[in-house]
Design a protein around this motif. Sequence first.
Motif, PDB file in Angstrom:
ATOM      1  N   THR A  37      44.050  38.133  27.175  1.00 38.11           N
ATOM      2  CA  THR A  37      44.668  39.368  28.132  1.00 38.11           C
ATOM      3  C   THR A  37      46.227  39.637  27.629  1.00 38.11           C
ATOM      4  OG1 THR A  37      45.268  37.196  29.611  1.00 38.11           O
ATOM      5  CG2 THR A  37      43.259  38.745  30.353  1.00 38.11           C
ATOM      6  N   THR A  40      45.147  44.802  34.226  1.00 42.57           N
ATOM      7  CA  THR A  40      44.377  43.968  33.280  1.00 42.57           C
ATOM      8  C   THR A  40      43.031  43.455  33.698  1.00 42.57           C
ATOM      9  OG1 THR A  40      46.754  43.471  32.322  1.00 42.57           O
ATOM     10  CG2 THR A  40      44.909  41.714  31.693  1.00 42.57           C
ATOM     11  N   LEU A  41      43.042  42.772  34.790  1.00 44.41           N
ATOM     12  CA  LEU A  41      41.691  42.344  35.428  1.00 44.41           C
ATOM     13  C   LEU A  41      40.648  43.457  35.402  1.00 44.41           C
ATOM     14  CD1 LEU A  41      43.275  40.056  38.198  1.00 44.41           C
ATOM     15  CD2 LEU A  41      42.689  39.400  36.018  1.00 44.41           C
ATOM     16  N   LYS A  42      41.099  44.576  35.938  1.00 43.39           N
ATOM     17  CA  LYS A  42      40.202  45.628  35.992  1.00 43.39           C
ATOM     18  C   LYS A  42      39.387  45.772  34.745  1.00 43.39           C
ATOM     19  CE  LYS A  42      41.173  48.703  39.947  1.00 43.39           C
ATOM     20  NZ  LYS A  42      41.805  49.989  40.069  1.00 43.39           N
ATOM     21  N   PHE A  95      41.388  33.063  37.540  1.00 42.44           N
ATOM     22  CA  PHE A  95      40.697  34.554  37.778  1.00 42.44           C
ATOM     23  C   PHE A  95      39.483  34.522  37.041  1.00 42.44           C
ATOM     24  CE2 PHE A  95      39.245  38.570  36.924  1.00 42.44           C
ATOM     25  CZ  PHE A  95      39.149  39.187  38.255  1.00 42.44           C
ATOM     26  N   PHE A  96      39.599  33.986  35.732  1.00 43.39           N
ATOM     27  CA  PHE A  96      38.414  34.142  34.954  1.00 43.39           C
ATOM     28  C   PHE A  96      37.192  33.114  35.297  1.00 43.39           C
ATOM     29  CE2 PHE A  96      38.792  37.025  31.234  1.00 43.39           C
ATOM     30  CZ  PHE A  96      40.070  37.523  31.494  1.00 43.39           C
ATOM     31  N   LEU A 150      44.608  47.690  44.186  1.00 39.71           N
ATOM     32  CA  LEU A 150      43.355  47.666  43.606  1.00 39.71           C
ATOM     33  C   LEU A 150      42.340  48.915  44.442  1.00 39.71           C
ATOM     34  CD1 LEU A 150      41.717  45.624  41.879  1.00 39.71           C
ATOM     35  CD2 LEU A 150      40.846  44.662  44.003  1.00 39.71           C
ATOM     36  N   TYR A 157      49.743  25.496  25.357  1.00 38.66           N
ATOM     37  CA  TYR A 157      48.925  26.743  25.656  1.00 38.66           C
ATOM     38  C   TYR A 157      48.831  27.505  24.499  1.00 38.66           C
ATOM     39  CZ  TYR A 157      46.541  30.765  28.019  1.00 38.66           C
ATOM     40  OH  TYR A 157      45.863  31.593  28.537  1.00 38.66           O
ATOM     41  N   VAL A 174      39.342  44.123  32.155  1.00 36.84           N
ATOM     42  CA  VAL A 174      38.615  43.063  31.348  1.00 36.84           C
ATOM     43  C   VAL A 174      37.206  43.051  32.141  1.00 36.84           C
ATOM     44  CG1 VAL A 174      38.212  40.491  31.465  1.00 36.84           C
ATOM     45  CG2 VAL A 174      40.605  41.353  30.905  1.00 36.84           C
ATOM     46  N   VAL A 175      37.021  43.319  33.435  1.00 41.43           N
ATOM     47  CA  VAL A 175      35.687  43.536  33.900  1.00 41.43           C
ATOM     48  C   VAL A 175      34.965  44.711  33.445  1.00 41.43           C
ATOM     49  CG1 VAL A 175      34.345  43.889  36.213  1.00 41.43           C
ATOM     50  CG2 VAL A 175      36.546  42.377  36.089  1.00 41.43           C
ATOM     51  N   MET A 205      35.736  40.659  42.539  1.00 38.73           N
ATOM     52  CA  MET A 205      36.971  40.909  42.142  1.00 38.73           C
ATOM     53  C   MET A 205      38.056  40.551  43.328  1.00 38.73           C
ATOM     54  SD  MET A 205      38.469  42.612  39.631  1.00 38.73           S
ATOM     55  CE  MET A 205      39.740  43.569  39.111  1.00 38.73           C
ATOM     56  N   GLU A 255      33.824  43.790  29.702  1.00 36.73           N
ATOM     57  CA  GLU A 255      32.681  42.817  29.752  1.00 36.73           C
ATOM     58  C   GLU A 255      31.458  43.299  30.180  1.00 36.73           C
ATOM     59  OE1 GLU A 255      35.007  38.494  30.309  1.00 36.73           O
ATOM     60  OE2 GLU A 255      33.983  39.249  32.204  1.00 36.73           O
ATOM     61  N   ILE A 263      41.218  37.612  43.066  1.00 40.55           N
ATOM     62  CA  ILE A 263      42.151  37.758  43.127  1.00 40.55           C
ATOM     63  C   ILE A 263      42.888  36.920  44.031  1.00 40.55           C
ATOM     64  CG2 ILE A 263      43.876  39.915  43.907  1.00 40.55           C
ATOM     65  CD1 ILE A 263      42.179  41.546  41.951  1.00 40.55           C
ATOM     66  N   TYR A 319      46.122  41.132  22.019  1.00 41.10           N
ATOM     67  CA  TYR A 319      44.792  41.651  22.195  1.00 41.10           C
ATOM     68  C   TYR A 319      44.647  42.825  22.774  1.00 41.10           C
ATOM     69  CZ  TYR A 319      44.155  36.913  20.603  1.00 41.10           C
ATOM     70  OH  TYR A 319      44.163  35.544  20.041  1.00 41.10           O
ATOM     71  N   TYR A 340      45.530  34.189  35.052  1.00 39.28           N
ATOM     72  CA  TYR A 340      44.362  34.706  34.378  1.00 39.28           C
ATOM     73  C   TYR A 340      43.225  33.700  34.120  1.00 39.28           C
ATOM     74  CZ  TYR A 340      47.030  39.027  33.465  1.00 39.28           C
ATOM     75  OH  TYR A 340      47.642  39.940  33.527  1.00 39.28           O
ATOM     76  N   PRO A 341      43.544  32.446  33.663  1.00 41.19           N
ATOM     77  CA  PRO A 341      42.670  31.278  33.502  1.00 41.19           C
ATOM     78  C   PRO A 341      41.837  30.898  34.958  1.00 41.19           C
ATOM     79  CG  PRO A 341      44.509  30.542  32.550  1.00 41.19           C
ATOM     80  CD  PRO A 341      44.953  31.810  33.344  1.00 41.19           C
ATOM     81  N   LYS A 391      49.988  34.194  32.505  1.00 39.80           N
ATOM     82  CA  LYS A 391      49.274  33.595  31.356  1.00 39.80           C
ATOM     83  C   LYS A 391      48.820  32.492  31.546  1.00 39.80           C
ATOM     84  CE  LYS A 391      50.591  32.485  26.637  1.00 39.80           C
ATOM     85  NZ  LYS A 391      51.735  32.863  25.595  1.00 39.80           N
ATOM     86  N   LYS A 430      35.915  34.829  38.805  1.00 43.12           N
ATOM     87  CA  LYS A 430      35.575  36.188  39.152  1.00 43.12           C
ATOM     88  C   LYS A 430      34.164  36.361  39.341  1.00 43.12           C
ATOM     89  CE  LYS A 430      34.853  37.633  34.098  1.00 43.12           C
ATOM     90  NZ  LYS A 430      35.558  36.712  33.060  1.00 43.12           N
ATOM     91  N   LYS A 435      32.423  38.736  26.236  1.00 38.20           N
ATOM     92  CA  LYS A 435      33.119  37.804  26.950  1.00 38.20           C
ATOM     93  C   LYS A 435      34.492  37.671  26.589  1.00 38.20           C
ATOM     94  CE  LYS A 435      31.772  34.708  30.100  1.00 38.20           C
ATOM     95  NZ  LYS A 435      31.671  35.428  31.314  1.00 38.20           N
ATOM     96  N   ILE A 436      35.428  38.059  27.400  1.00 38.42           N
ATOM     97  CA  ILE A 436      36.738  37.957  27.061  1.00 38.42           C
ATOM     98  C   ILE A 436      37.243  36.591  27.800  1.00 38.42           C
ATOM     99  CG2 ILE A 436      39.243  39.244  27.528  1.00 38.42           C
ATOM    100  CD1 ILE A 436      37.166  41.213  26.063  1.00 38.42           C
ATOM    101  N   ALA A 437      38.282  36.019  26.818  1.00 35.83           N
ATOM    102  CA  ALA A 437      38.850  34.647  27.332  1.00 35.83           C
ATOM    103  C   ALA A 437      40.189  34.878  27.828  1.00 35.83           C
ATOM    104  CB  ALA A 437      38.920  33.975  26.038  1.00 35.83           C
ATOM    105  N   PRO A 438      40.584  34.046  28.847  1.00 29.20           N
ATOM    106  CA  PRO A 438      41.652  34.397  29.462  1.00 29.20           C
ATOM    107  C   PRO A 438      43.136  34.600  28.689  1.00 29.20           C
ATOM    108  CG  PRO A 438      40.771  32.236  30.291  1.00 29.20           C
ATOM    109  CD  PRO A 438      40.049  32.752  29.228  1.00 29.20           C
TER     110      PRO A 438
END
Lengths: 83, 834
Positions: free
Chosen positions: A62, A42-44, B307-308, B370, B151, A46-47, B315, A50, B319, A66, B304-305, B300, B311, A56-59
Amino acid sequence: MENITSELKAYILSEFLPGEDASNLEDDTPLISSGILDSLATLKLVVFLEEKYNVKIAPHETQEEYIGSIANIVTLVESKLSA
Amino acid sequence: MEKATSIALQPIKWLKYIFLVVQLAFIVFIVHRYAIENNAFFTIMIFISVGFMVHYFIPIQHRMFSFGLLSMAGTAVIMGWESSLWIFSIVAVILLICRSGLKFSYKVGLILAGSGVLAVFRADIMPFYGPEAIWPILGSMLMFRLITFMYDLKHAKKIPTFGQSVAYFFMLPNVVFPLFPVVDFTNFTRSHYNGERHKIYQVGVDWITRGIIHLLIYRIVYYYMAISPSDVASPSDLMQYLSSNFLLYLRVSGLFHIIVGCLHLFGFNLQETHHLYYLSASFTDFWRRINIYWKDFMMKVFYYPIFFRLKSLGMTKAIVISTIIVFFLTLAFHSYQWFWLRGQFPIIWQDAVFWGILGCLVIINSLWELKKGKGQNLAAKVWSVKSSVIYSTKVLLTFTCICTLWSLWSAESWLGWLSMFKVLGQLTYSEIFFALAIFAGYLICGYLLQIWTRKRIAGGNYKGATDRRPYTTVCLLVLMSVMSIGEVYTKFGPDIANTIATMRAGKLSKLDTQALEKGYYEELVRVNRFNSQLWEVYMKKPAEWLQNPGADLKYYTGDFMQYELLKSTSSSTQYGLMTTNQWGMRDQEYPLTAKPNTLRIILLGASIETGWGVEDDETFEGMLESELNQLLSKGSKNTIEILNLSAPGYKPLQQLPVLEKAQKFHPNMIYYAASGREMMRAASFLQESVKNAVDIPYPGLRDIVSKANITADMDATVMEKALMPYREELLAWLYNELAIKAKNMRCKLVWFLVPGVEGGDWETTAEQSTELARQAGFEILNLHNVYQGYTVNDIALAEWDKHPNKLGHRLLMDGLFKEITGSPERYLGMKISD
């Protein structure tokens, strides 16, 4: 839209499903519940989104709603591009 | 819209409906027959089944709200009106805040302030005037659900309906399961009837069945496999110890399957909470398969918050930092959860080590994935011998590492845990060869299984409600039902009959019973593991259970006896007065020297004999003395005095100095009341004495200490293990010493075993103790069947306290009276009538 779909499909196949037959991955194939997109994937993704589409993707985007399928991701990207 | 319409129009299918109801009837029967969990679960399972039968016919637009109402009704049925009104009111206030038009930050502020107030009450910082029983359930409903609800509220496109909110917070069967999966609010609402309903219902039945099977297997592990570190004496014991600790987690996965299965019966097509977690092939895989809801919640709301935000660092760094924070939060949330369930906030090194190591392993594994990728595909995988061997080996290695890590998590001490691995030095060539043969067999089975399934078990590829036919579930339900009938399972021989009888018993295991007994007198019992059933028992125990604030009954002597009861004290407990006489006995007053024609008996015992949990005039000792004297008064000039020198928590070795103290009363008889685990308790006291550097005044005991080679600086587990071979010798020595002292005092010795209020391993060890007492020259008085015809609930003080209650004491008295008057010359050394 078709462009995004095909680019996405190609990315998912090459990154997360190497060697997979492209016909097995459809627009509505579940990506999260099937295990294709785990947290790292998912992180890959998103990057990738973007950087590729300059969005810009919001947390909270994920979540399955979406990015649960290629069709959902395309909708998300398009909504960002048209905003 | 189209989908919603098609679901709304899903027709009633009578055959499928009846089929589901019949399966539910089997489940209710099985829950009853196997005593799954507790009586409250049986009640709620009936409630859910009847609720389902009605829910099926409710129009879809009302099903969410009706589920909310049913959940509230279930809460009221289980908790009673007073507790449920408290819960409803608190949740209503929270919902009002959440659904108000306030700015989101104000809502969060108010919720945090409210939670702070509740925490103050929960921690007993301020007195709470409502029922204490609400805390675990209220905590369970709110502690994580409120976080995910807030949330989702922040990011939701529209405010959830009132029905959705009520259904989410009260969610059946939460009221009977304080340990509840963290159900995500979005998944909860979005999955509601998102597919063909009969398939969703059937998945529910399948998962409840699977959950029950997990719980039954758990019981076998719990009763037969789980051993303590001090029992590890060989490599196979070590394997048993390591694997059983991890296998005990079956209880959590079983309960979670049942919970989510129940939710399916009301249309919530939620995903699995656990997915073949014993078959994880890596640490990240394990993290994804075990407690999936927890992982998703952490991802969730936190991962993710974080990491964002990070980032931009790249990467890899993002992580690593996000994973470290997530594992740290998991550690903190473990204590947070414990706080709401038990009212304490434990900070334990084992938790930190477990989550720290697992976090590091997951980080390393994540970085590897990864870089290299997971290598998965959508079609059914074709296994080659090589890929199968590699995969199976990875599964075995992951399982072994997790078992080892898990055992460290459950260990009492670091040194004790390490000491167990010394047994690996005892490995013989034949054992190594045997292990290799098992490994080869495992690889072959793995390959055959992989060919048979023809699909990956590595990817967690669950697809929701499936089309598979429910024959397996039906067969399992019928099998479990039939095998629960005594007339059937006894036909399969004693081994199978005993195993099934064990599976049907929802009682504590040997280890937990010992821990419970230890916990009567020690506050330091580690019941902070959800693996053990003991935490649930303790959760129900009122905080002030049999405590006498400011009036501890013990007087510390500073010698080998350690303590005795305070003299001339009276303190009030919830069971009435506990009074001691001028000599520090819980008994009536006696002169130092007995009057003529008086037979004086000294009673040596522990908490039961002291009358823990009953009033002064309800102890079996007091009643027995009175009954015997009443009988004697009819035809004899003699009277009997029973001087009760027992004290709560006394262990066998303490009876030696007590007997020495008793000499001044010039007794004629000594009655020694034994408990079920004499050897273990004697060894445990000697171990404590050495550990606390207490002076041991008996050469015989010092000799055993020296032979066992135990010293004060040793770890408790290592000491326990070292003393293990000398337990029998220790008890034999004690009984012989008592016999010598009694002989010197010209007293006759009577030994009787006070049976436990329920069966258990004490019965086996009791036989050995009885034999040792007989060999030492005690008269043996048999009370074996004294509780016959009564259940544990009739005669025990409470679920968390297995001391006999008033009725239990009456039965003990009856048993003793019958035996003594049946053979008075043997047990009193005289005739009853002149």
